[in-house]
Design a protein around this motif. Structure first.
Motif, short mmCIF file in Angstrom:
data_model
loop_
_atom_site.label_atom_id
_atom_site.label_comp_id
_atom_site.label_asym_id
_atom_site.label_seq_id
_atom_site.Cartn_x
_atom_site.Cartn_y
_atom_site.Cartn_z
N THR A 42 0.82 -1.22 0.00
CA THR A 42 0.00 0.00 0.00
C THR A 42 0.85 1.26 0.00
O THR A 42 0.45 2.27 -0.56
N SER A 43 2.03 1.21 0.60
CA SER A 43 2.88 2.41 0.60
C SER A 43 3.44 2.70 -0.79
O SER A 43 3.84 3.83 -1.07
N VAL A 44 3.45 1.71 -1.66
CA VAL A 44 3.91 1.90 -3.03
C VAL A 44 2.75 2.32 -3.93
O VAL A 44 2.85 3.28 -4.68
N ILE A 45 1.61 1.61 -3.84
CA ILE A 45 0.49 1.94 -4.73
C ILE A 45 -0.20 3.24 -4.34
O ILE A 45 -0.92 3.82 -5.14
N TYR A 46 0.03 3.70 -3.11
CA TYR A 46 -0.49 5.00 -2.66
C TYR A 46 0.66 5.97 -2.38
O TYR A 46 0.55 6.81 -1.49
N ASN A 47 1.73 5.87 -3.13
CA ASN A 47 2.86 6.78 -2.92
C ASN A 47 2.46 8.15 -3.49
O ASN A 47 2.51 8.38 -4.69
N LEU A 48 2.06 9.05 -2.62
CA LEU A 48 1.47 10.32 -3.01
C LEU A 48 2.45 11.30 -3.63
O LEU A 48 2.08 12.12 -4.47
N ASN A 49 3.70 11.24 -3.21
CA ASN A 49 4.66 12.23 -3.69
C ASN A 49 5.72 11.66 -4.62
O ASN A 49 6.59 12.38 -5.09
N GLY A 50 5.68 10.36 -4.87
CA GLY A 50 6.64 9.74 -5.78
C GLY A 50 8.01 9.49 -5.17
O GLY A 50 8.89 8.99 -5.84
N ASP A 51 8.20 9.84 -3.92
CA ASP A 51 9.49 9.66 -3.24
C ASP A 51 9.50 8.29 -2.58
O ASP A 51 8.68 8.00 -1.72
N ARG A 52 10.45 7.43 -2.96
CA ARG A 52 10.52 6.07 -2.40
C ARG A 52 10.87 6.07 -0.92
O ARG A 52 10.54 5.14 -0.20
N ILE A 53 11.55 7.12 -0.46
CA ILE A 53 12.01 7.14 0.93
C ILE A 53 10.95 7.72 1.87
O ILE A 53 10.76 7.23 2.97
N MET A 54 10.26 8.75 1.44
CA MET A 54 9.29 9.45 2.30
C MET A 54 7.85 9.10 1.92
O MET A 54 7.06 9.97 1.60
N LYS A 55 7.50 7.82 1.98
CA LYS A 55 6.15 7.39 1.63
C LYS A 55 5.21 7.57 2.82
O LYS A 55 5.64 7.49 3.97
N PRO A 56 3.93 7.81 2.55
CA PRO A 56 2.97 7.97 3.64
C PRO A 56 2.75 6.65 4.37
O PRO A 56 2.77 5.58 3.76
N GLY A 57 2.53 6.73 5.68
CA GLY A 57 2.28 5.55 6.48
C GLY A 57 0.82 5.11 6.40
O GLY A 57 -0.05 5.82 5.89
N LEU A 58 0.56 3.93 6.91
CA LEU A 58 -0.77 3.35 6.90
C LEU A 58 -1.79 4.23 7.63
O LEU A 58 -2.92 4.37 7.18
#
Length: 163
Positions: A103-119
């Motif tokens: 879910t952190s990949v399919i909902y990666n809001l900013n495109g940054d692999r390191i700073m993905k939104p949490g659950l």
């Protein structure tokens, strides 16, 4: 689903370096191709820090597509627990498995692999529900259920959905 390159980029354990992942196990011996009829399961694990300064498993929960809890158990770590890590989230809830929807990949809001939104944030934004609000730490059933709901929402509306 994540492809092999994405699994490596997202630091999922891969059997290509078996020495590093010697304590990991495969979920089964043989994997069949995924189809539209393949079942989906959301798995969440809770970890602790032990006396040998290692992250070790303390709880495993599995939820199916109908949001039913199929499995929920506590796990006694090999070493003495020094920190239950109740206030932190971990991305190492992993095992060897070739079919992963993260879910952190399919909902990666900013495109940054390191700073993905949490659950917690994703659940609030896309499901309109608050999770992980208790003082006793994360509930792995609640987390697995939220993950499944997010995946189902994405599948229902398509990979490019925006709200």
């Amino acid at each position: 689903m994540l492809n092999s390159q994405q699994l490596i980029q997202e630091a999922y354990p891969m059997p290509i370096n078996a020495d590093h992942f010697q304590d990991f196990v495969f979920t089964c011996e043989d994997y069949t191709p995924v189809t539209d009829a393949s079942p989906m399961f959301a798995i969440d694990c809770e970890m602790c820090q032990t006396a040998v300064n290692q992250s070790e498993l303390t709880r495993v929960s599995v939820v199916n597509e109908r949001l039913e809890t199929l499995y929920d158990t506590l796990v006694k770590p090999r070493n003495r627990i020094v920190n239950y890590l109740t206030s932190l989230g971990f991305s190492d809830d992993l095992m060897f498995h070739p079919y992963v929807i993260d879910t952190s990949v399919i909902y990666n809001l900013n495109g940054d692999r390191i700073m993905k939104p949490g659950l917690k944030r994703l659940s609030q934004m896309f499901l309109g529900k608050m999770i992980q609000t208790g003082h006793e730490g994360h509930d792995s059933i609640e987390d697995a259920t939220s993950c499944m709901e997010l995946v189902k929402l994405k599948l229902q509306h398509g990979i490019g959905m925006c709200f």
